[in-house]
Design a protein around this motif. Structure first.
Motif, PDB file in Angstrom:
ATOM      1  N   LYS A   1      -1.493 -19.177  30.460  1.00  0.00           N
ATOM      2  CA  LYS A   1      -1.021 -19.013  29.091  1.00  0.00           C
ATOM      3  C   LYS A   1      -1.329 -20.230  28.213  1.00  0.00           C
ATOM      4  CE  LYS A   1       2.865 -17.253  26.456  1.00  0.00           C
ATOM      5  NZ  LYS A   1       4.162 -16.557  26.495  1.00  0.00           N
ATOM      6  N   HIS A   2      -1.404 -21.392  28.796  1.00  0.00           N
ATOM      7  CA  HIS A   2      -1.724 -22.593  28.031  1.00  0.00           C
ATOM      8  C   HIS A   2      -3.131 -23.096  28.360  1.00  0.00           C
ATOM      9  CE1 HIS A   2       2.323 -23.106  26.363  1.00  0.00           C
ATOM     10  NE2 HIS A   2       2.755 -22.670  27.531  1.00  0.00           N
ATOM     11  N   ASN A   3      -3.953 -22.217  28.914  1.00  0.00           N
ATOM     12  CA  ASN A   3      -5.304 -22.591  29.293  1.00  0.00           C
ATOM     13  C   ASN A   3      -6.289 -21.969  28.302  1.00  0.00           C
ATOM     14  OD1 ASN A   3      -7.936 -22.406  30.643  1.00  0.00           O
ATOM     15  ND2 ASN A   3      -6.853 -23.244  32.415  1.00  0.00           N
ATOM     16  N   PRO A   4      -6.836 -22.748  27.378  1.00  0.00           N
ATOM     17  CA  PRO A   4      -7.711 -22.188  26.344  1.00  0.00           C
ATOM     18  C   PRO A   4      -8.910 -21.440  26.905  1.00  0.00           C
ATOM     19  CG  PRO A   4      -7.043 -24.406  25.766  1.00  0.00           C
ATOM     20  CD  PRO A   4      -6.596 -24.188  27.180  1.00  0.00           C
ATOM     21  N   ALA A   5      -9.474 -21.910  28.017  1.00  0.00           N
ATOM     22  CA  ALA A   5     -10.628 -21.222  28.595  1.00  0.00           C
ATOM     23  C   ALA A   5     -10.245 -19.821  29.056  1.00  0.00           C
ATOM     24  CB  ALA A   5     -11.189 -22.037  29.760  1.00  0.00           C
ATOM     25  N   ALA A   6      -9.078 -19.701  29.683  1.00  0.00           N
ATOM     26  CA  ALA A   6      -8.608 -18.388  30.129  1.00  0.00           C
ATOM     27  C   ALA A   6      -8.311 -17.478  28.942  1.00  0.00           C
ATOM     28  CB  ALA A   6      -7.365 -18.548  31.001  1.00  0.00           C
ATOM     29  N   LEU A   7      -7.720 -18.050  27.900  1.00  0.00           N
ATOM     30  CA  LEU A   7      -7.403 -17.241  26.720  1.00  0.00           C
ATOM     31  C   LEU A   7      -8.664 -16.723  26.048  1.00  0.00           C
ATOM     32  CD1 LEU A   7      -4.494 -19.279  25.114  1.00  0.00           C
ATOM     33  CD2 LEU A   7      -4.418 -17.508  26.872  1.00  0.00           C
ATOM     34  N   ASP A   8      -9.696 -17.558  26.012  1.00  0.00           N
ATOM     35  CA  ASP A   8     -10.961 -17.116  25.432  1.00  0.00           C
ATOM     36  C   ASP A   8     -11.571 -15.977  26.257  1.00  0.00           C
ATOM     37  OD1 ASP A   8     -10.875 -18.780  23.279  1.00  0.00           O
ATOM     38  OD2 ASP A   8     -12.214 -20.303  24.111  1.00  0.00           O
ATOM     39  N   ALA A   9     -11.419 -16.057  27.575  1.00  0.00           N
ATOM     40  CA  ALA A   9     -11.945 -15.003  28.443  1.00  0.00           C
ATOM     41  C   ALA A   9     -11.222 -13.683  28.182  1.00  0.00           C
ATOM     42  CB  ALA A   9     -11.798 -15.411  29.908  1.00  0.00           C
ATOM     43  N   ILE A  10      -9.909 -13.757  27.980  1.00  0.00           N
ATOM     44  CA  ILE A  10      -9.132 -12.553  27.696  1.00  0.00           C
ATOM     45  C   ILE A  10      -9.550 -11.952  26.365  1.00  0.00           C
ATOM     46  CG2 ILE A  10      -6.803 -11.690  27.236  1.00  0.00           C
ATOM     47  CD1 ILE A  10      -5.798 -13.912  29.176  1.00  0.00           C
ATOM     48  N   ARG A  11      -9.710 -12.811  25.358  1.00  0.00           N
ATOM     49  CA  ARG A  11     -10.150 -12.339  24.051  1.00  0.00           C
ATOM     50  C   ARG A  11     -11.525 -11.665  24.155  1.00  0.00           C
ATOM     51  NH1 ARG A  11      -8.633 -15.018  19.178  1.00  0.00           N
ATOM     52  NH2 ARG A  11      -6.583 -15.995  19.329  1.00  0.00           N
ATOM     53  N   LEU A  12     -12.390 -12.280  24.922  1.00  0.00           N
ATOM     54  CA  LEU A  12     -13.747 -11.756  25.078  1.00  0.00           C
ATOM     55  C   LEU A  12     -13.721 -10.336  25.618  1.00  0.00           C
ATOM     56  CD1 LEU A  12     -16.792 -12.527  24.927  1.00  0.00           C
ATOM     57  CD2 LEU A  12     -16.613 -13.153  27.345  1.00  0.00           C
ATOM     58  N   MET A  13     -12.789 -10.054  26.511  1.00  0.00           N
ATOM     59  CA  MET A  13     -12.716  -8.736  27.128  1.00  0.00           C
ATOM     60  C   MET A  13     -12.179  -7.678  26.177  1.00  0.00           C
ATOM     61  SD  MET A  13     -13.191  -6.823  29.816  1.00  0.00           S
ATOM     62  CE  MET A  13     -13.379  -7.941  31.218  1.00  0.00           C
ATOM     63  N   TYR A  14     -11.222  -8.022  25.338  1.00  0.00           N
ATOM     64  CA  TYR A  14     -10.478  -6.977  24.633  1.00  0.00           C
ATOM     65  C   TYR A  14     -10.725  -6.875  23.128  1.00  0.00           C
ATOM     66  CZ  TYR A  14      -7.904  -6.334  28.953  1.00  0.00           C
ATOM     67  OH  TYR A  14      -7.573  -6.070  30.255  1.00  0.00           O
ATOM     68  N   ILE A  15     -11.149  -7.937  22.478  1.00  0.00           N
ATOM     69  CA  ILE A  15     -11.328  -7.871  21.021  1.00  0.00           C
ATOM     70  C   ILE A  15     -12.393  -6.824  20.667  1.00  0.00           C
ATOM     71  CG2 ILE A  15     -12.393  -9.142  19.110  1.00  0.00           C
ATOM     72  CD1 ILE A  15     -10.701 -11.499  19.782  1.00  0.00           C
ATOM     73  N   PRO A  16     -12.152  -5.998  19.644  1.00  0.00           N
ATOM     74  CA  PRO A  16     -13.136  -4.973  19.235  1.00  0.00           C
ATOM     75  C   PRO A  16     -14.343  -5.598  18.545  1.00  0.00           C
ATOM     76  CG  PRO A  16     -11.272  -4.978  17.721  1.00  0.00           C
ATOM     77  CD  PRO A  16     -10.913  -5.929  18.828  1.00  0.00           C
ATOM     78  N   TRP A  17     -15.291  -6.060  19.327  1.00  0.00           N
ATOM     79  CA  TRP A  17     -16.389  -6.851  18.800  1.00  0.00           C
ATOM     80  C   TRP A  17     -17.278  -6.076  17.821  1.00  0.00           C
ATOM     81  CZ3 TRP A  17     -16.148 -11.837  19.075  1.00  0.00           C
ATOM     82  CH2 TRP A  17     -15.429 -12.423  20.112  1.00  0.00           C
ATOM     83  N   ALA A  18     -17.363  -4.775  17.975  1.00  0.00           N
ATOM     84  CA  ALA A  18     -18.249  -4.011  17.091  1.00  0.00           C
ATOM     85  C   ALA A  18     -17.809  -4.104  15.637  1.00  0.00           C
ATOM     86  CB  ALA A  18     -18.282  -2.549  17.532  1.00  0.00           C
ATOM     87  N   ASP A  19     -16.489  -4.299  15.420  1.00  0.00           N
ATOM     88  CA  ASP A  19     -15.975  -4.343  14.052  1.00  0.00           C
ATOM     89  C   ASP A  19     -15.243  -5.645  13.749  1.00  0.00           C
ATOM     90  OD1 ASP A  19     -16.724  -1.572  13.498  1.00  0.00           O
ATOM     91  OD2 ASP A  19     -15.111  -1.051  14.890  1.00  0.00           O
ATOM     92  N   VAL A  20     -15.479  -6.651  14.532  1.00  0.00           N
ATOM     93  CA  VAL A  20     -14.662  -7.853  14.420  1.00  0.00           C
ATOM     94  C   VAL A  20     -14.825  -8.560  13.073  1.00  0.00           C
ATOM     95  CG1 VAL A  20     -16.347  -9.467  15.379  1.00  0.00           C
ATOM     96  CG2 VAL A  20     -13.891  -9.869  15.728  1.00  0.00           C
ATOM     97  N   ALA A  21     -15.968  -8.379  12.420  1.00  0.00           N
ATOM     98  CA  ALA A  21     -16.202  -9.068  11.149  1.00  0.00           C
ATOM     99  C   ALA A  21     -15.543  -8.369   9.972  1.00  0.00           C
ATOM    100  CB  ALA A  21     -17.702  -9.197  10.901  1.00  0.00           C
TER     101      ALA A  21
END
Length: 621
Positions: free
Chosen positions: A389-409
């Motif tokens: 939870k306090h590990n930025p690298a892990a949080l970035d990995a989680i974001r990478l998996m779930y954020i809707p990248w096709a419409d993120v902009a």
């Protein structure tokens, strides 16, 4: 609501017995009288008499000096015990939003039996239900939701449901021998021993016992699977949306437990210096004070405790007796040795909907969930607990998996699905995947399901809940056939419920959801076993189709990649920069503090109220 009537009827002799038309059963502690119920339903093509015994005491009341101790065997009684009404529900935490309608008492160790036959030679399979409720709330009957009548009558099985100690009275621990904890789990153990000793008198087969539960109840089933104390007490297990990996997966920090216990003591007027005196003092505190004074805000008043870091305030602990090590370690190290236990395990497709509706209450009445990027940033990790939870690298990995990248902009991108998927995968789907793999690799027969059908009438009263947490319960218990005034099924859903009830009771009968033991059986290929490789599972839907590799990529992230990433960054003494910490949003203590105390309390409250026992009543009033 009927009043509890668990009283002894002192009858001088059977000649004077006034219940001639009611069923009588003799158990190890004395004689019981129950009631006969006529069950008939055209949709199920069933018409039969069911024998129901309610509020049977299976242990002595855990009061006075027996508080915070293992349950003690029930003493013999004279006369005939009136087992025609439910026993008291166990003392549980007060909540302004959710309440149990049943009367509560510390004297609550009762169970219920629903039997289609009282003939000793019947040898019917037995299904023992363990309710959920975050180890904090609910009961064996929960205002009718867990009524075993339809399941027993349609499935031709005996259904047993039980109360066990909850909240502080069930899981308080000082981290030492003075209050080791896990009393609620030990209650379940004694109830299963009662089943072994007495179920033949109700027409049951003590060699075909299945334990099944949902959410925290499923976690209890998993703890029973992992515990060395439960050997021989059951033969099959069904885990619905829960495992022993839930939340912290059993606390093992004795210093933290001691600090927490003394903080609780101060709130209840027991400011003792040592744990022995603390426990002795707490045994004299009225049971109602645990419910009234340890409300949903009490965590914020205990020194050294950050509410957002505690998923469930009172939960199972590693006591070296019932739970010998962290469940994660037991699974990874092959600590499971019940290879003769058949297992059915699964989840629902939209487990995360409940959490989102609580964190963003404005969505509860919406026709569909819409979550902005700003709202997502505020809540996306509030209910995640772990070293990442306090590990930025892990949080970035989680974001990478779930954020809707096709419409993120885009400015109007909807992040609702991202949150629902992430939360469901983290708390339920991927722990189930990890457990299923471990049990299958150990040699157990494992079957997996994933409910994708969105009920026509949601438990939550939310239009967009779809297959949310606990939505399978009305289908499993056949509430449609019990004619309850709520949770009705649409016409096309009746067969889904009948199919699920058949799968569940077949599992209890044979250890295989496909086979009932009768001549007319399904093909064994109808629901293939879960195994590595293959990863087969059954979709619970109108089509009931088979599929494979459920969320395999997401579960590789949670079960393998994130732990390795955290370990690697810790081993390399990784120190996040200020920019990294800003990027972790709600995970930094400053961001959480900025949300204010009330939201932090709400976060914990959400975890403690995520079970159906806390939401169905308000939705149907």
């Amino acid at each position: 609501m009927m009043l509890c009537q668990n009283s002894l009827l002192l009858v001088l002799g059977l000649l004077n017995y006034v219940y001639a038309d009611d069923p009588l059963v003799e158990v190890s502690t004395g004689m019981l009288v129950g009631k006969s119920v006529e069950f008939s339903h055209g949709d199920a093509n069933v018409n039969r008499t069911l024998h129901v015994f309610m509020g049977i005491p299976y242990a002595e009341p855990p009061v006075g000096d027996l508080r915070f101790r293992p349950p003690q065997p029930k003493a013999q009684w004279s006369g005939i015990y009136n087992a025609t009404d439910i026993g008291f529900a166990c003392i549980q935490q007060n909540s302004p939003a959710f309440s149990l309608q049943e009367p509560q008492s510390e004297d609550c160790l009762y169970l219920n039996v629903y039997s289609p036959s009282l003939t000793n030679s019947t040898n019917l399979p037995v299904m023992v239900w363990i309710h959920g409720g975050s180890f904090t709330r609910s009961s064996a009957t929960y205002d009718g939701l867990y009524d075993g009548t339809a399941l027993a009558a349609i499935g031709d099985v005996i259904v047993v449901s039980l109360n066990y100690r909850l909240f502080a009275l069930g899981f308080f621990s000082t981290g030492d021998e003075n209050a080791p904890g896990n009393y609620g789990l030990l209650d379940q153990l004694v109830a299963l021993e009662w089943v072994q000793d007495n179920i033949a008198a109700f027409g049951g087969d003590a060699d075909r016992v299945t334990v099944f539960g949902e959410s925290a109840g499923a976690a209890c089933v998993d703890y029973l699977l992992l515990s060395p104390l439960s050997d021989g007490l059951f033969h099959r297990a069904i885990l619905q949306s829960g495992t022993a990996l839930l939340a912290s997966g059993a606390r093992d920090n004795s210093a933290m437990l001691s600090s927490f216990a003394h903080g609780v003591g101060q709130l209840l007027g027991c400011e003792e210096d040592n744990s022995e005196d603390l426990v002795q003092c707490l045994r004299s505190v009225p049971a109602e004070h645990f419910r009234e004074k340890l409300d949903q805000s009490f965590l914020a008043t205990i020194p050294g405790i950050q509410p957002e870091t505690v998923a469930i305030p009172f939960e199972p602990v590693v006591d070296g007796h019932f739970i010998t090590a962290k469940p994660d370690d037991l699974l990874s190290q092959g600590g499971f040795n019940k290879t003769n236990v058949d297992i059915l395990i699964g989840t629902n497709a939209n487990e995360g909907t409940l959490f989102l509706s609580y964190l963003l209450p404005n969505l509860a009445n919406a026709s569909e969930p819409t979550v902005s990027k700003a709202e997502y940033e505020q809540v996306y990790l509030l209910l995640l607990f772990g070293s990442f939870k306090h590990n930025p690298a892990a949080l970035d990995a989680i974001r990478l998996m779930y954020i809707p990248w096709a419409d993120v902009a885009a400015n109007d991108t909807n992040y609702a699905d991202a949150y629902i998927e992430m939360q469901g995968d983290y708390m339920f789907v991927c722990p189930a995947d990890k457990s299923a793999r471990a049990y299958s690799n150990s040699g157990a027969n494992v079957y997996m399901y994933h409910m994708t059908h969105a009920p026509a009438n949601s438990l939550y009263g939310i239009q967009w809940a779809e297959a949310g947490h606990a939505e399978e319960l009305p289908f499993v218990f056949g509430t449609h056939f019990n004619a309850l005034p709520y949770w009705p099924l649409a016409p096309e859903e009746v067969n889904i419920s009948l199919s699920i009830m058949t799968y569940w009771t077949n599992m209890a009968k044979t250890g295989n959801p496909n086979l009932s033991g009768d001549e007319a059986e399904m093909s064994e290929d109808d629901w293939p076993k879960f195994a590595v490789p293959g990863l087969a599972y059954k979709e619970l839907s109108l089509e009931m189709k088979n599929n494979r590799a459920l969320k395999s990529r997401e579960c590789a992230l949670w079960n393998d990649f994130i732990p390795k990433l955290v370990k690697r960054t810790e081993d390399e003494n990784f120190t996040p920069t200020e920019e990294d910490m800003d990027r972790s949003v709600v995970c930094s203590s400053g961001a959480v503090d900025a949300m204010g105390l009330s939201l932090r309390i709400t976060i914990v409250a959400v975890l403690m109220t995520f079970l159906v026992c806390d939401i169905v009543t308000p939705c149907n009033e």
